[in-house]
Scaffold this motif. Structure first.
Motif, PDB file in Angstrom:
ATOM      1  N   GLN A  49      -6.594  57.891  57.076  1.00 12.75           N
ATOM      2  CA  GLN A  49      -5.796  57.300  58.139  1.00 12.75           C
ATOM      3  C   GLN A  49      -6.385  55.950  58.547  1.00 12.75           C
ATOM      4  O   GLN A  49      -5.782  54.916  58.341  1.00 12.75           O
ATOM      5  CB  GLN A  49      -5.792  58.242  59.351  1.00 12.75           C
ATOM      6  N   HIS A  65      -3.391  65.121  58.556  1.00 16.44           N
ATOM      7  CA  HIS A  65      -2.421  64.507  59.462  1.00 16.44           C
ATOM      8  C   HIS A  65      -1.026  65.074  59.212  1.00 16.44           C
ATOM      9  O   HIS A  65      -0.312  65.449  60.157  1.00 16.44           O
ATOM     10  CB  HIS A  65      -2.407  62.997  59.266  1.00 16.44           C
ATOM     11  N   SER A  66      -0.618  65.169  57.951  1.00 20.31           N
ATOM     12  CA  SER A  66       0.723  65.674  57.634  1.00 20.31           C
ATOM     13  C   SER A  66       0.898  67.115  58.091  1.00 20.31           C
ATOM     14  O   SER A  66       1.978  67.499  58.576  1.00 20.31           O
ATOM     15  CB  SER A  66       0.983  65.558  56.128  1.00 20.31           C
ATOM     16  N   VAL A  69       1.369  66.997  61.846  1.00 17.33           N
ATOM     17  CA  VAL A  69       2.715  66.531  62.160  1.00 17.33           C
ATOM     18  C   VAL A  69       3.726  67.659  61.955  1.00 17.33           C
ATOM     19  O   VAL A  69       4.626  67.877  62.777  1.00 17.33           O
ATOM     20  CB  VAL A  69       3.093  65.311  61.305  1.00 17.33           C
ATOM     21  N   ALA A  91       8.450  66.202  57.841  1.00 16.38           N
ATOM     22  CA  ALA A  91       7.109  65.906  58.357  1.00 16.38           C
ATOM     23  C   ALA A  91       6.074  65.930  57.238  1.00 16.38           C
ATOM     24  O   ALA A  91       5.206  65.053  57.165  1.00 16.38           O
ATOM     25  CB  ALA A  91       6.742  66.912  59.450  1.00 16.38           C
ATOM     26  N   HIS A  94       6.514  62.737  54.971  1.00 18.29           N
ATOM     27  CA  HIS A  94       6.658  61.398  55.542  1.00 18.29           C
ATOM     28  C   HIS A  94       5.575  60.425  55.080  1.00 18.29           C
ATOM     29  O   HIS A  94       5.788  59.213  55.107  1.00 18.29           O
ATOM     30  CB  HIS A  94       6.710  61.467  57.074  1.00 18.29           C
ATOM     31  N   ASP A  95       4.416  60.912  54.642  1.00 16.42           N
ATOM     32  CA  ASP A  95       3.337  60.017  54.221  1.00 16.42           C
ATOM     33  C   ASP A  95       3.064  60.067  52.717  1.00 16.42           C
ATOM     34  O   ASP A  95       2.050  59.523  52.260  1.00 16.42           O
ATOM     35  CB  ASP A  95       2.041  60.359  54.970  1.00 16.42           C
ATOM     36  N   ASP A 202       4.987  62.634  64.424  1.00 16.27           N
ATOM     37  CA  ASP A 202       4.010  61.716  63.835  1.00 16.27           C
ATOM     38  C   ASP A 202       3.297  60.931  64.936  1.00 16.27           C
ATOM     39  O   ASP A 202       2.069  60.797  64.943  1.00 16.27           O
ATOM     40  CB  ASP A 202       4.735  60.768  62.875  1.00 16.27           C
ATOM     41  N   TYR A 206      -0.798  61.340  65.602  1.00 15.60           N
ATOM     42  CA  TYR A 206      -1.797  60.281  65.406  1.00 15.60           C
ATOM     43  C   TYR A 206      -2.354  59.784  66.732  1.00 15.60           C
ATOM     44  O   TYR A 206      -3.529  59.388  66.802  1.00 15.60           O
ATOM     45  CB  TYR A 206      -1.262  59.152  64.524  1.00 15.60           C
TER      46      TYR A 206
END
Length: 405
Positions: A49, A65-66, A69, A91, A94-95, A202, A206
């Motif tokens: 990140q 993180h995912s 989320v 979710a 998304h990354d 998200d 974060y």
């Protein structure tokens, strides 16, 4: 029971390549599962990140993180009567298109790709799930439903038209334009409520974990957070309830209250807006001309103050900027090396190189390869191909994008 404005599985617009329906999973459950089992999703565990992967095992990665989320998205969508499987799917996806080294890597690759159609991580995620994952016999990509692709493309809002965000001015990133030309994703409208939930989840995730990671890194301390809105009252409440609490427990108790405040605010605002608007279908949500899922104005302003603090004290801290400069150099050098000598690309990418009949196609192939690298693999490849080690790694060898498993 799903709300009338939720995405109904039996009303899905389907998949680009027709498939037989599963007897025990909904279309959105299958999408979620395909994302979880994809190569790109696994590589997120070594993409970072803010901090580079070698700096510590406790900092968030794109994978953790995912997952965070997705947890927030399931909670919010469940309360609102939305389709939790679709919200979770978007979710988790998304990354997928993020480069190594977080937003620093993306910024570097976007500059390099400017002459070749640009680079955007949301568009790259679409390219991954429609083209670059090559595991199925009948199609490239994951053959996700239209609703999942829509959510990946525009969970942050319309990409074209009068309601598009200013950052989307100019031509569409080529990866997004290619997918949209193949299957119209209605880029001028807002996305489903499920996709909007994934987007706000998200922000929640974060905002919460960057505070955690910043404290752990020593870039700021709890006394700094006592001076900020939201975080200050959270620490004060913990101190009143648990005087003399162990510092690590105090930190956790305060930041989980920050987390809860954000989630509760989103739910309350969404319930109020849905009650006022009375949407009767998912298309009513798409055509509202504004987002239905958002923070309240007071909390949004408070979070802006926290993000400004994080920008100056964490994202642009001297120690972070020093590493940002190094990893930018890594991305630039790798891209230049592969463009100058495509034979440096691994054997399994030869088919793409051979299909690259001009510089634009070659650049897009190189961007696919570099964007797919983990932090660790990019650092190792840079040392191997360019000589010297700008950054020292503390872990064993890694494998590159789409390495056979």
């Amino acid at each position: 029971m799903l709300a009338p404005f939720a995405c109904q599985p039996d009303a899905s617009r389907g998949r680009l390549h027709e498939e037989r329906m599963s007897s025990f999973r909904s279309p959105y459950q299958r999408d979620r599962d395909r994302i979880i089992h994809s190569s790109a999703f696994r590589r997120l565990k070594h993409k970072t990140q803010v901090f580079v992967e070698h700096e510590g095992d406790y900092y968030r990665t794109r994978l953790t993180h995912s997952i965070e989320v997705a947890q927030v998205a399931r909670t919010i969508s469940g309360v609102l009567g939305l389709n939790t499987d679709l919200a979770e799917c978007i979710a988790l996806a998304h990354d997928l298109g993020h480069t190594p080294f977080g937003h620093t890597g993306e910024d570097a690759l976007a500059v390099l790709m400017q002459p070749y159609g640009g680079f955007d991580h949301n568009a790259q995620a679409l390219r991954i799930v429609t083209r670059l994952e090559r595991h199925y016999a009948d199609f490239d990509g994951l053959n996700l439903t239209w609703e999942s692709l829509e959510g990946i493309a525009k969970h942050n809002g319309p990409v074209t038209g009068e309601n598009a965000d200013a950052k989307h001015a100019g031509p569409l990133p080529y990866a997004l334009a290619e997918v949209n030309a193949q299957w119209d994703l209605a880029l001028h409208t807002h996305a489903s409520a499920e996709a909007q939930v994934a987007a706000i989840a998200d922000d929640v995730a974060y905002s919460h974990h960057d505070l955690h990671d910043g404290l752990r890194s020593g870039l700021f301390d709890e006394a700094d957070l006592m001076e900020l809105p939201v975080t200050g009252p959270a620490f004060a409440e913990v101190d009143a309830l648990y005087p003399g609490l162990d510092p690590m427990r105090r930190r956790h108790e305060a930041l989980r209250r920050v987390f809860g405040r954000m989630v509760e605010d989103v739910i309350a605002v969404a319930q109020g807006r849905l009650e006022a608007a009375q949407p009767q279908s998912v298309d009513d949500i798409r055509m509202m001309g504004t987002t239905i899922i958002r923070f309240s104005k007071p909390l949004y302003q408070e979070l802006k103050a926290i993000r400004s603090f994080l920008f100056h004290r964490m994202y642009r801290a001297p120690s972070v900027m020093e590493v940002r400069a190094k990893v930018t150099q890594v991305v630039q050098d790798l891209f230049s090396a592969f463009m100058a000598d495509p034979a440096l690309l691994p054997e399994e990418w030869e088919h793409a190189v051979q299909a690259s009949t001009d510089q634009t196609e070659l650049a897009r192939t190189v961007a696919d390869y570099v964007a797919g690298m983990t932090d660790r693999f990019a650092i190792q490849e840079h040392a191997r191909l360019c000589g010297g080690a700008l950054i020292q790694t503390h872990t064993g060898p890694d494998f590159g994008p789409n390495f056979p498993t």
